[in-house]
Every structure is written in C-alpha cells, then in structure tokens.
Design an enzyme around this catalytic site. Structure first.
Site, PDB file in Angstrom:
ATOM      1  N   TYR A  91       0.808  -0.778  -0.041  1.00  0.00           N
ATOM      2  CA  TYR A  91      -0.253   0.226   0.034  1.00  0.00           C
ATOM      3  C   TYR A  91       0.915   1.424  -0.012  1.00  0.00           C
ATOM      4  O   TYR A  91       1.635   1.649   1.144  1.00  0.00           O
ATOM      5  CB  TYR A  91      -0.605  -0.025   1.345  1.00  0.00           C
ATOM      6  CG  TYR A  91      -2.112   1.245   1.173  1.00  0.00           C
ATOM      7  CD1 TYR A  91      -3.037   0.871   0.549  1.00  0.00           C
ATOM      8  CD2 TYR A  91      -1.558   2.538   1.648  1.00  0.00           C
ATOM      9  CE1 TYR A  91      -4.254   1.555   1.042  1.00  0.00           C
ATOM     10  CE2 TYR A  91      -2.298   3.493   1.808  1.00  0.00           C
ATOM     11  CZ  TYR A  91      -3.557   3.067   0.615  1.00  0.00           C
ATOM     12  OH  TYR A  91      -4.367   4.352   1.041  1.00  0.00           O
ATOM     13  N   GLN A 125     -10.963   0.708   0.922  1.00  0.00           N
ATOM     14  CA  GLN A 125     -11.283  -0.347  -0.048  1.00  0.00           C
ATOM     15  C   GLN A 125      -9.671  -0.998  -0.751  1.00  0.00           C
ATOM     16  O   GLN A 125     -10.657  -2.372  -0.874  1.00  0.00           O
ATOM     17  CB  GLN A 125     -12.285   0.564  -1.042  1.00  0.00           C
ATOM     18  CG  GLN A 125     -11.331   2.301  -2.193  1.00  0.00           C
ATOM     19  CD  GLN A 125     -11.155   2.590  -0.991  1.00  0.00           C
ATOM     20  OE1 GLN A 125     -11.770   2.776   0.356  1.00  0.00           O
ATOM     21  NE2 GLN A 125     -11.265   4.105  -1.470  1.00  0.00           N
ATOM     22  N   SER A 161       6.635   8.588  12.616  1.00  0.00           N
ATOM     23  CA  SER A 161       8.438   8.006  12.017  1.00  0.00           C
ATOM     24  C   SER A 161       9.020   8.970  14.115  1.00  0.00           C
ATOM     25  O   SER A 161       8.794   9.879  14.114  1.00  0.00           O
ATOM     26  CB  SER A 161       8.061   9.825  11.146  1.00  0.00           C
ATOM     27  OG  SER A 161       7.174   8.584  10.499  1.00  0.00           O
ATOM     28  N   GLN A 184      10.138  14.329   8.933  1.00  0.00           N
ATOM     29  CA  GLN A 184       9.870  12.902  10.087  1.00  0.00           C
ATOM     30  C   GLN A 184       9.407  14.052  11.114  1.00  0.00           C
ATOM     31  O   GLN A 184       7.884  13.174  11.026  1.00  0.00           O
ATOM     32  CB  GLN A 184      10.797  11.916  10.732  1.00  0.00           C
ATOM     33  CG  GLN A 184      12.409  11.661  10.339  1.00  0.00           C
ATOM     34  CD  GLN A 184      11.331  10.386   9.273  1.00  0.00           C
ATOM     35  OE1 GLN A 184      10.539  10.621   9.456  1.00  0.00           O
ATOM     36  NE2 GLN A 184      12.407  10.414   8.277  1.00  0.00           N
ATOM     37  N   GLU A 218      13.816   5.154  15.297  1.00  0.00           N
ATOM     38  CA  GLU A 218      13.399   4.326  13.925  1.00  0.00           C
ATOM     39  C   GLU A 218      14.298   4.970  12.650  1.00  0.00           C
ATOM     40  O   GLU A 218      15.434   3.759  12.660  1.00  0.00           O
ATOM     41  CB  GLU A 218      12.131   4.695  13.895  1.00  0.00           C
ATOM     42  CG  GLU A 218      11.921   3.989  12.094  1.00  0.00           C
ATOM     43  CD  GLU A 218      10.555   4.733  11.560  1.00  0.00           C
ATOM     44  OE1 GLU A 218      10.259   4.656  10.657  1.00  0.00           O
ATOM     45  OE2 GLU A 218      10.004   5.372  11.978  1.00  0.00           O
ATOM     46  N   HIS A 219      14.874   5.942  12.620  1.00  0.00           N
ATOM     47  CA  HIS A 219      15.865   6.139  11.649  1.00  0.00           C
ATOM     48  C   HIS A 219      17.184   6.979  13.095  1.00  0.00           C
ATOM     49  O   HIS A 219      16.525   7.646  13.711  1.00  0.00           O
ATOM     50  CB  HIS A 219      15.027   7.496  10.892  1.00  0.00           C
ATOM     51  CG  HIS A 219      14.425   6.916   9.907  1.00  0.00           C
ATOM     52  ND1 HIS A 219      14.662   6.151   9.108  1.00  0.00           N
ATOM     53  CD2 HIS A 219      12.837   7.204  10.184  1.00  0.00           C
ATOM     54  CE1 HIS A 219      13.113   6.034   8.864  1.00  0.00           C
ATOM     55  NE2 HIS A 219      12.354   6.691   9.526  1.00  0.00           N
TER      56      HIS A 219
END
Ligand code: PMP
Length: 754
Positions: A94, A156, A203, A225, A293-294
């Site tokens: 996605y 959807q 993030s 971020q 995360e970063h």
C-alpha cells in the site's frame, strides 16, 4: 471502515469503483494500471528526480540483498539447525497518497519483497480526481520492478488485497504505511492475510550533528520526519551550542513556512527536542537509549558517518516499523548511513531531489522566512544521559515509574491550537462575555481570600445552578469543565471489570476517559442520520449491562438531537447502570433532557459554561442528577478541585443569563444562515441542533479541503477519523464576518485547481 471492507468483499470491482468515486472523487473504469504507464512515467519525470530515485532503489536493493543472504547452518552437539526463508507467492504494497506523493515509500516497501523472491508484488495507490496516479509514484513502481499496479486506495484497497476482486487478485501479505483508516483496515483483515505491522507507527528520527553538519540539511531531516504525524519523535542531539542554535533557528523557519505547520508542530510539541550534550559519546548514549527508527549522523568524527541523508536514499524499510521499534522489535536494526565522504556527497544530493518530490519541497522553498523560537532543551548542559526507555515519543529514564499497560502508547486528547485569523475548530463562542460581566470579574478577583482554600463543596455555585434548573444543591456537582465531570463519573461508576457503552461517531472523549479509567468500552451504532437506534441499543444494554451509557445530545460532531422518548427508554433499560446525557450544546437545541431528571434516578445530564456562556477559558461544567450520583462524583473528585475564582465567576455568570440567551439566539440565526449558504456549495451537510455544522466536500478529499482552508488562515475541525465520517469536516458557527470568511475560503478551495 468495517462497512467498507464488507462492501468490497460482497461487491468486488463495482464496490471499488463506487468507493473510489465517493472517497477520492474519481471515476475509474480500469482498476489495473498497465505496466507500460509506469515505464512511460519513468521516462517523463525530471531527470534529476529519476537519478535520485534510481540511486535510492539501488541502495535499498543492495541493503536487502545483503539482509537476505542465507543464514549459516548452526551446529552444536551434533545437531544442525538451518534457517530457511521461503517467500510468499503474492505481496500487496500500500502506498499512501492524498497529503503528498510517496515514491520513496513505494521503493522501500516494494523492493524488499522483490529481493526476497516473492512471486508477484501488487501495489495499490489512491488515484487523483481524474483517476490518474502521480508520475513520481509510477516511476518508482517501474524502478522497483513491481508486477501489478492498481488505482485504488484507503480501506477499500486493503479489502481488495485481502479478499481479492476480479481485477485485484488476493495477496498473502500486505505491507506499507497509510492513514489511520488504512491501518485499522489492515488490523481488521489480519488473519485473512498476513500483516507484519498493521500500525505503521509515527516516524522517529534522531539527528546527531556537530559543527561540520550542513545546518539546513540537518534541520530539514528533523522536520521531514516530524511532518509525518502527530505522535512522532524528532530529536536533534549535539555537543555544539552553535550547531544547536543554528539548526534550531532553521527548524523554526522551515516549520513556520510549511503549510503542514500544525502537523509538524504537534509532533515537535510533544516529541521534539534539541539536546545539548558534552561529547559525541554522550550523544550516542542518548541515541541508543531512544533507539529511534531513523538515526542520522551528521558529523566529522572518524568512524561516524559525515553526512545527513534522508530515508529514501538510506533506510531499509522506513514506512513499516511500529513506533520505538528498535526498542520493542527484537530483530530490527536502526539504519546507519555509510561513512565515506564521496558517498556522503551523493547521498546528500539524492536526498535533496527525493525530498523535493514530497511535500518537504514546500518547506524547503520557503525556509528563508520568519524565525521561530527554538525547541527547549530537556536537560541542563552537562547532565549525563541516563539509560532510558521510550514512552510516547519521549525517552524516559529506566528508573522512572512506568505508565499502566496500554496507556503508555495512548495519545492524549488535545485539539491543535494554531494561530489563524478565523478559528472555527473547537466550538467556542465567537463572542466573549459582556464588558459589565468582565468588570464584575475584576471586582470578584480583588475580593477573594486567596490564602484560603476554596469552598470544598462549591455550595453557593451549586445552589445557583440548582435554582436555575428547579433542583436542589444535592443534585448538582461542579468541576473544571464538563470533561472533569465526566472523569469523576467514570472514576466512580466505571473502572476495571465494568463496561461503558458509547454510540459512535460521537464525542471521542467519552471513550477516551472510559479507557483511561480501565472501563471496557462497548461500541454501539447510529442510524443513517446519526440517531441512536432504539432496538440495537436496547439489545446492547441487555447483553453487556454497562455501568455507564453515554448519549451526547446534540451529538458532537454530527449535530443531531436525540428524541427525549428514546433517552427515557434508554435510561429505563440501562438501570441500575447510569445514563449520562452530555448536553454541552444543550442551549443551542430546542429541548433538553433535564425534563426527564425527576423520572430516572440513574440519569445524569452534563452541561458546560464553555459554549453558550462564552466562558471556555474559565473551565466550568456541571452535572445534574440524583443525590447518589452526585455523592459518587464527590467521592472521586480531588479536595478543593474547583478554585474560588471559578466558583465566584460561575455564580456571577448566572446573574447574566439574559446576555447568554441573546448571544445564543444570535448564533442560532447565524447557524441557519451558514447552513443555507453551505447548501449552495458542493458539500453535503447535516442538520444541526448545536453551534457547529458537519459537512463533507462532494468532489474533494476532506483533508485537502482542510489544508486549503488552513492555508487561507481558516481553521476547522477535520473529523474524518471518526467512524462513518470519512472526509467530513466540522465548522463552528462564528461571527457573521468569520462565517463569511470561511465560506469564501471554502468556495475558493472547492472551485480552485487541484
Ligand atoms: N462534551 C462535549 C460533547 C463537548 O463537545 C465538549 C467540548 N468540546 C465537552 C463536553 C467539554 O467541554 P468543557 O470541558 O469545556 O466543559
């Protein structure tokens, strides 16, 4: 959202077309996009961007090839264990749209399954109003080598990937970040299909910089971020006071010039820090404690990378990990940039281009404008960072007390407070109280015995309110806003082992406080006009026997009023459970449930001085109920919780009731005028018995319209995250001038270019 999933499951491609027309305003005949279109887009895009995307794709591929090297067999005491990775046949990716274009997200989520040897990678992207997909995203799809592309987004798309339709064959696993609806949909189809991280969390970034760091690049990386969402984490860590000052100044400029300032600010307010440490070692200790995360290293230190480089060119699979993943996911590593200077230059160039293709380009373009005060530093210079764990984007020392279970990762309930010319997002009164009343407040303030605690029972105020409703003091409980009333109610009547019933979409704080108090929440439904449905409501009450049932009337954010007959029946069915009728907007509606009070011991009506009384800043609300319910609230409230000024000011307000009534009828006239004017625009509206109107743009996304209004300095409330209110906005009735400004801005946004 569940109804969307069910519709796609039952209606297949037709449902996808119908939902895409409704949510994206796009007519799509062909759902699949031919791969040749992706190849053509790759040819069409700006060569600089093509090069940056290609470079990013190469790096991501190499990184994942390195990760997927076969593990060495492990032998011990004559036993050999071998780890074999077997790819699934089909993966769904996605890629979000709407707010911006995310070619980098596509690269980071589509390349890993390709490298892993997945049979086919299918990508879903929400289309624009004309049914097209952004060239940048198509180009990234071509570079990633995806096998199928579909122009469908939202819940959807997740339904199509999970259940399959004629055009979109089902997949085995779904990856990729998306809006909250998409995340919820993924959560829902988990089990039907593999979903590694249903909630791609906010993030997180920690940028470590020294004086050699290009300040603009470092500042931009923090902001980019932070832009992703309200609950993220964006830290700048440095041992150079000069670097901190300079980068902070630039962050301020980027933020104040960004059209997504509210999102960025809400991240920075809670999760943004500029940290001054003593040494590079301390900076690393901070980064390790946060385990973001970063992690970006912009410094000259040998052994540490010397460049700042954004996610697209660098990271492994940035959109997918949940928050604070490095501390919570055993096998996830924080990506480190390479350290050789030539790579650093190339990296920095590609960051510029790919960042330029997302909304950060807007921030970059205008960052030479107004400065903004820098973020506070959390600790004095020289303080040694202690080992930390993370709670809601903040590092907290190991020794600090831990929050209870699910509360640790729960966002607080707060609307953004943004500085705009026309503020129509929190249903406050647009007019303040009269000059006479304010003069009276000054006299009151001057005469208070502030060295003494206030009257614990707030007797005079309660008596005044009781008299207004023909009740006695024992039937009234007052607190700091009706929100505090609700909290006291739930602390006493809710709690672990008990249930609260709410009918969504409704005022989200009911559910929020119930969950805070450990009460299990049961969700009821409303009919197509958002009224509580008597039959299903009675069934839920009989099945769950909730300790507390909430009915908001007029309901926020839909504006509809419940029938008194239904409320009476609900109270009877709920007994001995409590029926709480939240009448925060009671004065704007023609009837009130206070007329039912004598008939039901278990009925509580909650009201506020924040709306029609024009006293939101005072924080005063009250409850009307039986003396037993009031006694329960008194037992759960803190001693002296209601200050003496609030008590006296509330009492004085009661003497100015005529002023309140006149103001309310002015607002009601304005509401009718606003409703009529909205009918002439391309929006769907719902009738309102409150001081706000719910509407849904017909041909534009709700968020797009919200942003368009904000860029014209008009702030309304985006309520699309409420169940069944996809793309809806709520506008508070303001003064005539404010409403005209809103209407004009709305017409411009609806008619303007996309
Ligand atoms: N109930 C409802 C339905 C509301 O919309 C609000 C405010 N938005 C409140 C209660 C809280 O109001 P206060 O705490 O200001 O009294």
């Amino acid at each position: 959202m569940r109804s969307i999933l069910a519709r796609v499951r039952a209606g297949g491609d037709d449902a996808l077309r119908e939902l895409t027309a409704r949510f994206d305003g796009a007519r799509i005949d062909e759902i699949a996009v031919p791969l040749a279109e992706a190849a053509a887009a790759l040819d069409r895009i700006d060569p600089e961007l093509r090069e940056a995307l290609s470079q990013a794709a190469r790096r991501i591929r190499r990184f994942h090839e390195h990760q997927s090297e076969p593990a060495q067999p492990f032998s011990s005491e004559g036993i050999t264990v071998t780890l074999r990775r077997i790819p699934v046949e089909r993966a769904g990716v996605y890629v979000p749209g709407g707010r911006a274009k995310y070619p980098s997200s596509l690269l980071m989520t589509a390349i890993p399954p390709k490298v892993a040897g997945v049979g086919a990678v299918a990508v879903c992207v929400p289309p624009a109003g004309d049914g097209s997909l952004p060239d940048e995203v198509l180009a990234a799809a071509a570079l990633a080598g995806v096998d199928e592309i579909y122009r469908v987004g939202g819940a959807q798309a997740i339904a199509a990937l999970a259940y399959g339709t004629k055009s979109v064959p089902a997949v085995d696993v779904i990856v990729g970040a998306g809006s909250r609806i998409v995340s919820l949909a993924k959560q829902e189809v988990r089990g039907v299909v593999g979903v590694p991280a249903a909630f791609a969390g906010p993030s997180e970034v920690v940028v470590i910089a020294d004086e050699s760091a290009p300040a603009m690049a470092a500042g931009l990386d923090v902001v980019v971020q932070a832009e992703h969402g309200p609950d993220g984490l964006a830290w700048l860590v440095t041992w150079s006071e000069r670097a901190l000052g300079e980068i902070n100044r630039l962050i301020g400029e980027i933020v104040s010039a960004s059209p997504r300032r509210p999102e960025i600010e809400s991240t920075l307010e809670k999760g943004g820090y500029g940290v001054l440490v003593d040494s590079p070692e301390q900076a690393m200790a901070v980064a390790n404690a946060i385990a973001p995360e970063h992690l970006e290293l912009c410094c000259e230190e040998p052994g540490i990378s010397s460049r700042s480089c954004g996610t697209p060119a660098q990271s492994s699979s940035a959109p997918s990990p949940p928050p604070r993943s490095a501390t919570t996911t055993p096998a996830r590593a924080t990506s480190f940039p390479p350290s050789a200077p030539p790579a650093s230059r190339a990296c920095s160039e590609s960051r510029t281009s790919t960042a330029g293709s997302t909304s950060s380009r807007r921030a970059k373009r205008a960052w030479r404008r107004r400065p903004r005060p820098s973020q506070p530093s959390p600790g004095p210079r020289g303080s040694t960072p202690t080992p930390a764990r993370c709670s809601r984007g903040k590092a907290v020392p190991e020794s600090a007390p831990a929050g209870r279970g699910s509360l640790v990762d729960r966002p607080g309930y707060h609307s953004p407070q943004v500085d705009v010319a026309v503020r129509l997002n929190t249903n406050e009164s647009p007019e303040g109280p009269s000059a006479e009343y304010r003069a009276e407040l000054s006299r009151i303030a001057g005469g208070l015995e502030l060295n003494r605690y206030p009257d614990r029972r707030a007797s005079l105020l309660r008596r005044g309110i009781a008299a207004r409703h023909g009740l006695s003091e024992e039937n009234v409980f007052c607190a700091n806003g009706s929100n505090e009333v609700l909290m006291c109610l739930l602390l006493f009547f809710g709690g672990a082992g008990r249930k609260a019933l709410v009918f969504e979409p409704t005022y989200a704080l009911h559910r929020h406080i119930a969950e805070l108090s450990g009460t299990e929440v049961v969700l009821g439904k409303r009919d197509e006009r958002f009224a509580i449905e008597p039959g299903p409501a009675a069934e839920l009450v009989a099945r769950h026997r909730p300790a507390v049932v909430f009915a908001c009337s007029p309901n926020n954010p839909t504006g509809n009023l419940e029938r008194l007959e239904l409320l009476g029946d609900l109270a009877a069915a709920a007994a001995p459970g409590l029926l709480v009728i939240d009448e925060a907007y009671g004065q704007f509606s023609p009837e009130s449930a206070t007329s039912l009070l004598g008939e039901h011991e278990n009925l509580a009506v909650v009201r506020t001085f924040s709306k029609s009384w024009a006293l939101a800043g005072l924080r005063l609300g009250y409850l009307l109920s039986s003396s037993e319910v009031v006694a329960g609230c008194e037992r759960s409230s803190l001693p002296y919780h209601l200050g003496s000024f609030t008590q006296a000011a509330g009492l004085a307000a009661l003497a100015h009731e005529e002023e309140m009534t006149a103001r309310t009828s002015r607002l009601l006239q304005e509401r009718e005028r606003l409703a009529r004017r909205l009918e002439a625009l391309a929006v769907e509206t719902w009738p309102s018995s409150a001081n706000f109107i719910l509407f849904r743009p017909r041909s534009r996304g709700g968020h797009e319209v919200w942003e368009g209004l904000l860029s014209r300095s008009v702030l309304v409330r985006e309520v699309s995250s409420f169940p069944r209110l996809e793309d809806c906005l709520r506008v508070t009735v303001g003064t005539r001038e404010e409403n005209d400004a809103f209407l004009e801005a709305l017409a411009q946004v609806l008619e303007g270019p996309r």
